[in-house]
Structure formats: structure tokens, C-alpha cells
Design an enzyme around this catalytic site. Structure first.
Site, short mmCIF file in Angstrom:
data_model
loop_
_atom_site.label_atom_id
_atom_site.label_comp_id
_atom_site.label_asym_id
_atom_site.label_seq_id
_atom_site.Cartn_x
_atom_site.Cartn_y
_atom_site.Cartn_z
N LYS A 1 2.46 -3.43 7.13
CA LYS A 1 2.70 -3.60 5.69
C LYS A 1 4.12 -3.15 5.34
CE LYS A 1 0.24 -4.76 2.85
NZ LYS A 1 -0.12 -6.10 2.31
N THR B 1 0.82 -1.21 0.00
CA THR B 1 0.00 0.00 0.00
C THR B 1 0.85 1.26 0.00
OG1 THR B 1 -1.45 1.27 1.47
CG2 THR B 1 -0.10 -0.36 2.53
N ASP B 2 0.27 2.37 -0.47
CA ASP B 2 1.00 3.65 -0.40
C ASP B 2 1.05 4.16 1.03
OD1 ASP B 2 -1.67 4.41 -0.07
OD2 ASP B 2 -1.62 6.00 -1.58
N GLU B 3 0.28 3.54 1.94
CA GLU B 3 0.28 4.03 3.33
C GLU B 3 1.62 3.81 4.04
OE1 GLU B 3 -3.27 3.40 5.64
OE2 GLU B 3 -4.47 3.10 3.84
N TYR C 1 -1.58 -0.82 10.97
CA TYR C 1 -1.74 -1.45 9.65
C TYR C 1 -0.58 -1.10 8.74
CZ TYR C 1 -3.22 -1.81 4.76
OH TYR C 1 -3.26 -2.07 3.41
P1 NAD Z 1 -9.44 -7.64 2.28
O1 NAD Z 1 -9.43 -7.44 3.76
O2 NAD Z 1 -10.69 -7.38 1.54
O3 NAD Z 1 -8.99 -9.14 1.94
C1 NAD Z 1 -7.97 -9.79 2.62
C2 NAD Z 1 -8.10 -11.28 2.36
O4 NAD Z 1 -6.99 -11.95 3.01
C3 NAD Z 1 -9.37 -11.91 2.92
O5 NAD Z 1 -9.97 -12.76 1.96
C4 NAD Z 1 -8.89 -12.70 4.12
O6 NAD Z 1 -9.69 -13.85 4.40
C5 NAD Z 1 -7.49 -13.08 3.70
N1 NAD Z 1 -6.59 -13.34 4.85
C6 NAD Z 1 -6.42 -12.57 5.95
N2 NAD Z 1 -5.55 -13.15 6.79
C7 NAD Z 1 -5.15 -14.30 6.19
C8 NAD Z 1 -4.23 -15.33 6.57
N3 NAD Z 1 -3.58 -15.31 7.73
N4 NAD Z 1 -4.04 -16.36 5.71
C9 NAD Z 1 -4.71 -16.41 4.51
N5 NAD Z 1 -5.61 -15.48 4.14
C10 NAD Z 1 -5.81 -14.43 4.96
O7 NAD Z 1 -8.24 -6.75 1.73
P2 NAD Z 1 -8.08 -6.02 0.32
O8 NAD Z 1 -8.63 -4.65 0.42
O9 NAD Z 1 -8.56 -6.92 -0.75
O10 NAD Z 1 -6.48 -5.90 0.26
C11 NAD Z 1 -5.71 -6.93 -0.34
C12 NAD Z 1 -4.24 -6.54 -0.28
O11 NAD Z 1 -4.04 -5.31 -0.98
C13 NAD Z 1 -3.73 -6.31 1.14
O12 NAD Z 1 -2.43 -6.83 1.23
C14 NAD Z 1 -3.71 -4.81 1.28
O13 NAD Z 1 -2.72 -4.38 2.19
C15 NAD Z 1 -3.40 -4.38 -0.13
N6 NAD Z 1 -3.90 -3.05 -0.51
C16 NAD Z 1 -5.21 -2.72 -0.33
C17 NAD Z 1 -5.67 -1.47 -0.73
C18 NAD Z 1 -7.13 -1.08 -0.60
O14 NAD Z 1 -7.48 0.07 -0.85
N7 NAD Z 1 -8.03 -1.99 -0.22
C19 NAD Z 1 -4.79 -0.56 -1.31
C20 NAD Z 1 -3.46 -0.92 -1.49
C21 NAD Z 1 -3.02 -2.18 -1.09
#
Ligand code: NAD
Length: 359
Positions: free
Chosen positions: A167, A137-139, A163
Site C-alpha cells: 500500500k 491505510t494508516d498501516e 500488505y
Molecule cells: P476487501 O478485501 O473487503 O475488498 C477488496 C475488493 O477489491 C474486493 O471486492 C476484491 O474483489 C477487489 N479486488 C481485489 N483485487 C482486485 C483486482 N486486481 N482488480 C479489481 N478488483 C480487485 O477490502 P476493504 O477492507 O474493503 O478495503 C478496501 C480498500 O481500503 C483497500 O485499498 C484497503 O487497503 C483500504 N483500507 C482498508 C481498511 C480496513 O480496515 N479494511 C482500512 C484502511 C484502508
């Protein structure tokens, strides 16, 4: 970019992961192995459209479980691992950081070790062409706080929340596994995503849901926090581009060039709803009348903004959706998929994990 590879996706039942799994199965010839623990944010109902695809395999596995990881790697022999599994909600990380440290840091470490062991035993092109893509993430860069600049790939890490700190730690581990063991990794740091199938605790679906139900629309602080918003499908296309064309060991920032204040996001949703489903029941002239300012989140970053020049110029990726077109699609999707939201709200989405068929 159509390839016939086996791609192991962690976190494929989440918001971005499920978009990636659907995209891969609906638009490419790749086989997809979805490894997901199914925490509260993992939802198999987001994958109904691909569940019976013969190129799709789902494994309910915690990435902290090294034996299960070892098994799934050896059984499926992936060409690419795309790592999205994480605890992802900033507010939850403030209330209880433990799971964030466990999954995002320890889990990434265990995954890296198992992937390294698997990769080291490969030979020839299977070994040379293998890629591990870490989705971040950009965070991790912290807060631009009104400054006129943008995060670039070399910006210093300065995370604010449990969080973003977890990351950031995972990014460091991934880089170390490249430098120390030459594991062929790539890292992406992306701005805020929005779009269909996002868990309704996050800003955009939360506001849509509250507005439909005639509830208040809470805005943290003065609502002037700026985020760069990216439509989720643009993000998954970027992830695939980086996995297939990116240079090993490199980091790519992904952003949508859509810097919008939180209050403007909420007003945009209200304006779209005013046209699609004008509220007669509560006698509102506009859903904007439901906006309510609430106490700010501790450590709330003021501004994030991404410079996406590198991925655009080096890999040829471009976002397709403007904020206007993406928001219109998103609001329409939620209105058309209220049962998906209802099943989360009443908890029945969890029943599918124990084999109960949900209509
Ligand atoms: P989300 O919370 O919707 O999904 C996370 C998924 O990971 C879920 O299906 C969960 O069951 C699974 N999970 C959690 N812990 C686990 C474990 N120990 N073992 C296996 N599976 C596990 O999150 P998202 O918004 O889809 O984000 C996905 C990725 O993208 C993350 O790594 C997040 O940091 C990154 N990201 C998200 C955003 C955003 O705006 N949502 C932006 C940039 C980066």
C-alpha cells in the site's frame, strides 16, 4: 454534497467499497460504475439492495487488465475515480505476498496509466474537475510502539508487513503521477474499519462468528495491540468529502478517535452478545470464557493512532459513530444477517458470479 456525477469505484464489491457504492446510490444522485475482479473478498450479495438501481453499473474487471480498464473509462466517462481495489488482509500477505504486489502495486500503476491517458484527453471543466482518489491505510506509517504521538499526514512511511509495504508503494506511485503528470489525485490514509458486510476473516466478524458457534476466540499475543477503529459508514462519508472538497495533491488522514486494545474489542463483542443472545447451550456465564491467546503474528505492530485534525478542520468531516454505538450496530447487523455469513462460509456467495440466483 449531492452531485450528479459518474463515479467509478474500484473494489466496489468489497467491505468498504460496497458500503461506498450503497451510500452513493442510496443518498446521492451520482451514477456508480463498480469495477471489481471479484476475488475471494468480493461479494455481490453485499450489493443486492442496489443491484437493480438504474444508476448502477457493475463490471467484472481486473485492474491489471489495461484493455478492459481503457474500455470501461471510455464507455462511462467518469468524473471521479475512487480506487479501493486491493488485497487487504495482513495475514494473507504474510502467507503469500505475490497477489499483494500484483494488485496493490502493479494494478495501481496500470490504473494510474489508464486514468492518466483518459484524463489527458478530456477538455474544459470535465478535465479541470476530474479527481482520482486513492484509498490507503494508516498501516503505511508503521508502528507507534507505545509512543504518545499520532500519525499525521507528514509522518514518515515505515511499513511492517507485505500488505502495508504494497500500500505504501501504491501511495508513492499516486503522488508521482501528480508531481510528474499533474493527474489530479487525492490520497486518504485510514485507520481500521469495522461494520456490516466485512469478510469474516477480519477480527470483529471472525470473533462474532466464532462466539455464535461456541468456538474459541483467538487473540494474537497478549491482545494489547492498539488500533484506532472507525465505523465503515463514517469512512465512506469521509472519502466522498475528500473527493468533492479535498485539495488536489493532498493527503488526508481519517480516523475515529477510538483507540482500543484488541482484547477490549473482543470483550466488547462478548458483552454485547451476552445481552443479545446469552449462551445457554454451552453453559457459559459470558462469551469471554471462550477467549484464547495464540502465538502473535510476525511483525505485529503494537499501536496505530491517527490525528484526524486536518480533515476535520479543513473539510468539516466528523465521525458520527462512537465505538460503543458502532459496535452495537455491527453485532446486531451480523446477528440479523446470518445467511450472508453462511453463504460465505459454505462458498455459495461465489455462485452468484456465474449467474446462479442465491435465495
Ligand atoms: P476487501 O478485501 O473487503 O475488498 C477488496 C475488493 O477489491 C474486493 O471486492 C476484491 O474483489 C477487489 N479486488 C481485489 N483485487 C482486485 C483486482 N486486481 N482488480 C479489481 N478488483 C480487485 O477490502 P476493504 O477492507 O474493503 O478495503 C478496501 C480498500 O481500503 C483497500 O485499498 C484497503 O487497503 C483500504 N483500507 C482498508 C481498511 C480496513 O480496515 N479494511 C482500512 C484502511 C484502508
Amino acid at each position: 454534497m449531492n452531485t450528479n456525477k459518474t463515479i467509478l469505484v474500484t473494489g466496489g464489491a468489497g467491505f468498504i467499497g460496497s458500503e461506498l457504492v450503497r451510500y452513493l446510490l442510496e443518498n446521492t444522485e451520482n451514477t456508480v460504475v463498480n469495477v471489481d475482479k471479484l476475488t475471494y473478498s468480493g461479494n455481490l450479495q453485499s450489493l443486492v439492495s442496489v443491484a437493480s438501481n438504474e444508476k448502477y453499473i457493475f463490471k467484472q474487471i481486473d485492474i491489471c487488465d489495461e484493455n478492459e480498464l481503457k474500455k470501461v473509462l471510455l464507455e462511462n466517462k467518469p468524473d471521479i475515480v475512487m480506487h479501493l481495489a486491493a488485497e487487504s488482509h495482513v495475514d494473507r500477505s504474510i502467507e503469500g505476498p505475490k497477489e499483494f504486489i500484483q494488485t496493490n502495486i502493479v494494478g495501481t500503476f496500470i490504473l494510474l496509466e489508464q486514468v492518466k491517458n483518459y484524463w489527458q484527453k478530456l477538455n474544459g471543466s470535465k478535465k479541470n474537475d476530474f479527481r482520482f482518489l486513492h484509498v490507503s491505510t494508516d498501516e503505511v506509517y508503521g508502528d507507534l510502539n507505545g509512543k504518545e504521538d499520532y500519525f499525521i499526514e507528514d509522518s514518515a512511511y515505515d511499513p511492517s508487513s507485505p500488505y502495508s509495504a504494497s500500500k505504501a508503494s501504491s501511495d508513492h506511485l499516486v503522488r508521482a503521477w501528480f508531481r510528474t503528470y499533474q493527474l489530479p489525485v487525492l490520497i486518504t490514509n485510514c485507520s481500521n474499519n469495522y461494520g456490516p458486510y466485512q469478510f469474516p476473516e477480519k477480527l470483529i466478524p471472525h470473533i462474532i462468528l466464532n462466539a455464535i458457534e461456541g468456538k474459541k476466540l483467538p487473540i494474537y499475543g497478549d491482545g494489547k495491540q492498539i488500533r484506532d477503529w472507525l465505523y465503515v459508514n463514517d469512512h465512506v462519508r469521509a472519502l466522498l468529502t475528500v473527493a468533492l472538497k479535498g485539495k488536489v495533491g493532498e493527503t488526508y488522514n481519517i480516523g475515529g478517535n477510538n483507540e482500543v486494545k484488541n482484547i477490549e474489542v473482543v470483550e466488547k463483542i462478548c458483552n454485547i452478545l451476552d445481552i443479545l443472545i446469552p449462551d445457554k447451550l454451552n453453559r457459559l456465564n459470558s462469551y469471554c470464557e471462550l477467549i484464547e491467546y495464540v502465538q502473535d503474528r510476525p511483525g505485529h505492530d503494537v499501536r496505530y493512532a491517527i490525528d484526524n485534525t486536518k480533515i476535520k478542520s479543513q473539510l468539516g468531516w466528523e465521525p458520527k459513530e462512537s465505538f460503543k454505538s458502532g459496535m452495537q450496530k455491527t453485532v446486531e447487523w451480523y446477528l440479523d444477517n446470518l445467511p450472508w455469513l453462511d453463504n460465505i462460509q459454505n462458498g455459495s456467495y461465489k455462485l452468484e458470479r456465474i449467474g446462479v440466483k442465491i435465495q
